[in-house]
Scaffold this motif. Structure first.
Motif: not given
Length: 221
Positions: A47-52, A97-98
């Motif tokens: 579940g790690r955010v790497i982008g949007v 990702a911001i």
């Protein structure tokens, strides 16, 4: 001075739809339409955010679909042209990702959105794992606070601390988020401090200062 500042976790949406980096173009479009959102976090691992990936990332596919980009277009919009040929979230997403942390203040989140010109922020933990999402509309929820609640906080957190001296009577009223202070105080220098604290109170729209300064009693020789 203790204050009950509102933070991102107070207003964020905890249930978030996201996609993996291998999600195909049409799946992304379907997900955006189904959930009526304009952007999706892209996750990998636990579940790690790497982008949007957003609607703006998908539009070049339509923009260039019926013609080959000219040399001028290639030079002026290399990222857009590249995304026109993208077919997965990994190729389409904006990365890194911001993001924002759940314990960030609403003011901090608002500044990030304004400066980066984005509409929503993934909320992540210290390891970058997705915890929720916060939007511009979420940040505006603080202005739905009842006037009575704002009045009570101003009395407790501002007036009681700045104007505790005997003989000082300060009235507090709130109407549609506008806070008005009335009465007489001994120290005029504290009025600007009160104004700053009141304007920093979540849900306050404006401050109307009607305070006056009580004349000082001459000291006896």
């Amino acid at each position: 001075m203790p204050r009950s500042a509102h933070i991102v976790s107070d207003v964020m949406t905890h249930t978030v739809v996201a996609v993996g980096r291998e999600a195909p173009f049409k799946e992304i479009v379907r997900t955006l339409e189904q959930w009526r959102v304009s952007a999706l976090p892209v996750l990998e691992g636990e579940g790690r955010v790497i982008g949007v990936v957003s609607e703006a990332d998908l539009l070049p596919k339509e923009e260039f679909h019926d013609s080959d980009p000219s040399r001028v277009e290639l030079l002026c919009d290399l990222p857009g042209v590249a995304k026109a040929g993208a077919v997965t979230a990994d190729e389409l997403m904006t990365s890194p990702a911001i993001t924002v942390h759940a314990n960030a203040t609403l003011a901090e989140a608002a500044r990030i959105m304004t400066h980066k010109r984005i509409k929503r922020l993934p909320v992540v933990d210290r390891e970058g794992r997705l915890e929720g999402i916060v939007s511009r509309a979420d940040l505006l929820k603080v202005f739905l606070r009842p006037d009575e609640e704002i009045e009570e906080e101003v009395r407790r957190e501002v007036v009681a601390h700045l104007f505790p001296a005997a003989g000082e009577t300060v009235g507090v009223s709130v109407n549609e988020g506008v806070v008005t202070l009335t009465g007489r105080v001994r120290e005029a220098v504290l009025i600007p401090a009160a104004a700053r604290l009141i304007r920093a109170t979540e849900g306050v729209v404006d401050f109307d200062n009607q305070l006056t300064t009580a004349p000082r009693t001459p000291q006896r020789p």
